[in-house]
Design a protein around this motif. Structure first.
Motif, mmCIF file in Angstrom:
data_model
loop_
_atom_site.group_PDB
_atom_site.id
_atom_site.type_symbol
_atom_site.label_atom_id
_atom_site.label_comp_id
_atom_site.label_asym_id
_atom_site.label_seq_id
_atom_site.Cartn_x
_atom_site.Cartn_y
_atom_site.Cartn_z
ATOM 1 N N TYR A 4 23.993 -48.802 67.483
ATOM 2 C CA TYR A 4 23.737 -50.535 67.394
ATOM 3 C C TYR A 4 25.100 -51.169 66.856
ATOM 4 O O TYR A 4 26.428 -50.095 67.307
ATOM 5 N N LEU B 99 26.080 -54.497 62.055
ATOM 6 C CA LEU B 99 25.110 -53.631 62.629
ATOM 7 C C LEU B 99 26.547 -52.798 63.632
ATOM 8 O O LEU B 99 26.209 -52.049 63.502
ATOM 9 N N ALA C 199 22.002 -52.009 71.220
ATOM 10 C CA ALA C 199 22.003 -50.540 71.234
ATOM 11 C C ALA C 199 21.659 -49.519 72.696
ATOM 12 O O ALA C 199 20.120 -50.134 73.216
ATOM 13 N N TYR D 287 19.303 -45.736 72.589
ATOM 14 C CA TYR D 287 18.710 -44.432 71.513
ATOM 15 C C TYR D 287 18.244 -43.814 72.332
ATOM 16 O O TYR D 287 17.997 -43.672 73.352
ATOM 17 N N GLU E 139 27.073 -55.137 67.716
ATOM 18 C CA GLU E 139 27.322 -56.489 67.412
ATOM 19 C C GLU E 139 28.343 -56.818 67.016
ATOM 20 O O GLU E 139 29.417 -56.671 67.241
ATOM 21 N N ILE F 291 23.820 -58.340 70.219
ATOM 22 C CA ILE F 291 23.189 -57.074 69.320
ATOM 23 C C ILE F 291 22.568 -56.157 70.678
ATOM 24 O O ILE F 291 22.379 -56.858 71.605
#
Length: 116
Positions: free
Chosen positions: A29, A5, A38, A40, A31, A36
């Motif tokens: 994202y 990702l 992210a 937003y 990784e 992981i």
């Protein structure tokens, strides 16, 4: 296992309830080594972050967000990573708020737009 990702931008395919993530929200994202995360933003979300782990095609993460009305909220999500026939990535998500009542499912798919 579907591809990494890292560096992908994903967006919801449908709007959720007002004041939540929607089709104008973009997730950038990252990784690395099973971790992981992210950032937003977009729509009713001013800024959001998620962090968690990936094991195979399963993501397990917590999220926290600041909305345009100045309120914050947080929750937990488990997602299945799916590679679409056109090579893009889709996440089939099952989520639950931890800071308020509510739970549900959603789908986010890779878009070709730059991150917020």
């Amino acid at each position: 296992m579907a591809r990494s990702l890292d560096g992908l931008v994903l967006a919801p395919v449908a709007d959720q309830a007002p004041g939540q993530v929607g089709t104008r929200t973009r997730f950038a994202y990252h990784e690395q080594d099973g971790a992981i995360w992210a950032e937003y933003a977009g729509g009713d979300v001013v800024r959001g972050h998620l962090v968690g782990t990936r094991e195979g095609d399963r993501l397990d993460f917590r999220y926290v967000q600041l909305k345009t009305d100045g309120t914050t909220s947080s929750g937990h999500c488990v997602s299945a990573v799916v590679e679409l026939p056109d090579g893009r990535v889709r996440l089939d998500e099952t989520w639950e708020w931890e800071s308020q009542a509510g739970s549900g499912t959603s789908v986010v798919e890779q878009v070709a737009e730059p991150a917020p």
